[in-house]
Design an enzyme around this catalytic site. Sequence first.
Site, mmCIF file in Angstrom:
data_model
loop_
_atom_site.group_PDB
_atom_site.id
_atom_site.type_symbol
_atom_site.label_atom_id
_atom_site.label_comp_id
_atom_site.label_asym_id
_atom_site.label_seq_id
_atom_site.Cartn_x
_atom_site.Cartn_y
_atom_site.Cartn_z
ATOM 1 N N LYS A 41 42.996 41.145 35.207
ATOM 2 C CA LYS A 41 43.889 40.161 34.608
ATOM 3 C C LYS A 41 44.398 40.684 33.268
ATOM 4 C CE LYS A 41 43.024 35.802 34.499
ATOM 5 N NZ LYS A 41 44.472 35.623 34.671
ATOM 6 N N GLU B 154 41.976 33.588 28.544
ATOM 7 C CA GLU B 154 41.752 33.336 29.980
ATOM 8 C C GLU B 154 40.273 33.509 30.334
ATOM 9 O OE1 GLU B 154 46.155 34.699 31.608
ATOM 10 O OE2 GLU B 154 44.524 36.140 31.624
HETATM 11 C C1 5RP Z 1 48.093 36.801 32.179
HETATM 12 C C2 5RP Z 1 47.450 37.012 33.492
HETATM 13 C C3 5RP Z 1 48.185 36.503 34.683
HETATM 14 O O1 5RP Z 1 47.421 35.536 35.314
HETATM 15 C C4 5RP Z 1 48.459 37.655 35.596
HETATM 16 O O2 5RP Z 1 49.196 38.642 34.877
HETATM 17 C C5 5RP Z 1 49.247 37.239 36.838
HETATM 18 O O3 5RP Z 1 50.513 36.801 36.445
HETATM 19 P P1 5RP Z 1 51.610 36.352 37.512
HETATM 20 O O4 5RP Z 1 51.145 35.080 38.117
HETATM 21 O O5 5RP Z 1 52.851 36.196 36.670
HETATM 22 O O6 5RP Z 1 51.748 37.480 38.515
HETATM 23 O O7 5RP Z 1 46.373 37.548 33.630
HETATM 24 O O8 5RP Z 1 47.363 37.399 31.135
#
Ligand code: 5RP
Length: 232
Positions: free
Chosen positions: A102, A111
């Site tokens: 992530k 997160e």
């Molecule tokens: C943000 C994250 C997002 O959850 C991850 O990048 C996925 O993003 P998306 O739903 O736009 O593909 O970790 O820090």
Amino acid sequence: MDDVATAQRRQAAQAAAALVEPGMSVGLGTGRTALLFVEALAARVAEGLEVADLVATSHKTAAAADAKGLRLRDMMAADTAPAVDIAVDGADEIDAELRLVKGGGGSLLREKIVAQMAGRFVVIADAAKRVRQLGAFALPIEVVPFGWAVTAARIADATGVAPVLRGGEDPFVTDNANLILDCPLGAIADPDGLVARLAAIPGVVEHGLFLNEAHEVLIGTAAGVERLTRKG
Ligand code: 5RP
């Protein structure tokens, strides 16, 4: 009209919103899929669902929730509750053991705090996020600005790969006033070992490997929402 990936994300987001029960407190992730969850949850609230409160993992998600009239918990308050009932977030990569990469949106620290606060951490994604092995997506690592180039060199020593400062000459700054180094590792053979090596580097605040947090994953597919749960 949604493209295929957006339709899959929306399906997963709606399935996750259906898991929220009256009186629950809810963690809100960051990214495109997480914002679709905010939308789906707001629709349920508009229909009469009462939630206790919400915890946002980024300023961007907080603004989206606020715009929909959703009530956010003050995470700076001394008496903030220690847990949420359920947190829902997206991911950049998901393997068969529900280990995640992530941080594509740069919000990995908040997160991870919220994922670990959650009684149930549900990951929502489109089908392209499933991988055989983590690592094709460059691993985001949040570092303090002080001595970041020194920290980057230590990360290079520990991983054998030179990290890239996100944003380059106009660096991306996180909601915590830190920087992100993206580490193009390729296949990560030993995620647990990598976590231990990164944790030993001063200046590393957090990394985007979420090895034990996800309780379940909801993936949108052409055949409906696929639900994966953690074994053992
Ligand atoms: C943000 C994250 C997002 O959850 C991850 O990048 C996925 O993003 P998306 O739903 O736009 O593909 O970790 O820090």
